[in-house]
Design an enzyme around this catalytic site. Structure first.
Site, PDB file in Angstrom:
ATOM      1  N   THR A  12      45.754  26.201  40.156  1.00 23.20           N
ATOM      2  CA  THR A  12      47.174  25.996  40.448  1.00 23.20           C
ATOM      3  C   THR A  12      48.035  26.085  39.205  1.00 23.20           C
ATOM      4  O   THR A  12      49.171  26.563  39.262  1.00 23.20           O
ATOM      5  CB  THR A  12      47.381  24.621  41.121  1.00 23.20           C
ATOM      6  N   THR A  98      42.056  22.314  40.529  1.00 21.60           N
ATOM      7  CA  THR A  98      41.629  20.940  40.818  1.00 21.60           C
ATOM      8  C   THR A  98      40.615  20.858  41.955  1.00 21.60           C
ATOM      9  O   THR A  98      39.880  19.872  42.049  1.00 21.60           O
ATOM     10  CB  THR A  98      42.840  20.063  41.177  1.00 21.60           C
ATOM     11  N   ASP A  99      40.558  21.866  42.818  1.00 21.04           N
ATOM     12  CA  ASP A  99      39.717  21.761  44.010  1.00 21.04           C
ATOM     13  C   ASP A  99      38.244  21.534  43.681  1.00 21.04           C
ATOM     14  O   ASP A  99      37.575  20.742  44.351  1.00 21.04           O
ATOM     15  CB  ASP A  99      39.852  23.022  44.873  1.00 21.04           C
TER      16      ASP A  99
END
Length: 340
Positions: A12, A98-99
């Site tokens: 992101t 971040t996933d």
């Protein structure tokens, strides 16, 4: 002069709207560093010798982390190790989606073998949004990597003004500005206006070897326990060649009778089984029989203590890539005991 290498992998923090629909990773490490200048966050002060901090950029991937494979994680680990073979480098910052950041944190946390810090960061809001958190997180990560106080702290996450140790960490919230937390402990430190401040010393395990080609080929599946769960998914994992399975039981790690029977079948076939919990906090506790964790452990499963299942999966794959089933099981138990 303190030199920090910013190693970009996408996520992101680098994503922008795409003509193909949705946001996709796009910006390079150099773009992210330029973003610091645009937001007035390129002043890091001076180091202990009165010199400034010099940033160097490198790209290893430009994609969103939900598409990462073991091979992608391995490339990141090897790139970090290669960079740290240079004597002129004082630390590495890895920008990451971040996933699946908790998996990369685990791989680096278990293999990092250098006192110089490796700091991961990212963003919850992309750079095209007016309140993007990426530049501030990157600034804080660089400040942390450049700080002498970070030496010996191992692999770190810096996000939302907090400093976390790599192991035991998981993403707890989908969209919160600071989505990460440990299952059983708190933060390691915080990034203040004066720089990073540590509240504790991280526990760094003895490093394992860097991932090999065999690591990239490991299949470690995850199976969830729930009301009415039979052993179909466990059997599917075995039939498709899983070398390891993590079973997420209810409560403190209670899979139910059909899945405990499947654990016995898996371990008899030489498949390593880790017993986790589907809850968000706390360790696996071997309390209940009748299909509970007592029976699961008796069938051969290894309780994962409070190591998140996503991170335990990385550890299992590392061990299975270099050891036999019995050796990997023994070393997994020893590692988990050492973490607690």
């Amino acid at each position: 002069m303190t030199r920090i290498v910013v190693l970009a992998t996408g996520g992101t923090i680098s994503s922008r709207p795409s003509s193909e629909g949705g946001s996709r990773a796009k910006d390079s490490a150099a773009d992210l560093i330029r973003g610091l200048e645009l937001h007035g966050l390129d002043d890091f002060g001076v180091d202990a010798d009165g010199a400034g901090i010099e940033l160097e950029s490198e790209d290893i991937a430009v994609q969103n982390s939900f598409n990462f494979s073991f091979a992608d994680l391995s490339r990141i680990a090897h790139a970090v190790a290669r960079i740290l073979r240079r004597e002129d480098v004082d630390g590495v910052v890895v920008t990451h989606g971040t996933d699946t950041m908790e998996e990369t944190l685990a791989l680096l946390g278990f293999t990092h073998d250098d006192p110089r810090p490796v700091v991961l960061t990212g963003a919850q809001r992309s750079p095209d949004q007016f309140d993007s958190d990426g530049p501030r997180n990157l600034h804080d990560a660089v400040s942390t990597a450049a700080s002498p106080a970070s030496r010996g702290q191992g692999t770190l996450l810096v996000f939302g003004g907090e400093i976390h140790s790599a192991l035991g960490l998981r993403k707890n919230h989908t969209v919160a500005p600071q989505p990460f937390g440990h299952r059983s402990t708190g933060t390691l430190g915080a990034v203040l206006e004066s720089g990073p401040r540590y509240f504790a010393q991280a526990l760094t395990p003895d490093p394992l070897p860097l991932p090999s080609a065999e690591f990239e080929e490991q299949r470690v599946d995850m199976v969830l326990g729930y009301p009415g769960a039979d052993a179909a998914l466990m059997h599917a994992a075995l039939e498709t060649g899983a070398n390891g399975v993590i079973l997420l039981g209810a409560g403190a790690g209670n899979p139910g009778v059909p899945l405990t029977e499947a654990i016995a079948q898996a371990t008899a076939q030489g498949v390593l089984v880790g017993l986790g919990t589907r809850t968000g906090a706390g360790p696996v506790a071997v309390i209940y029989g009748g299909g509970g964790a007592v029976d699961a452990v008796a069938a051969g499963a290894v309780p994962l203590e409070d190591l998140p299942a996503t991170q335990a999966r990385i550890l299992m794959a590392l061990l299975l890539s270099t050891h036999s089933y019995s050796q990997a099981k023994q070393k997994l138990q020893a590692r988990l005991n050492a973490q607690n």
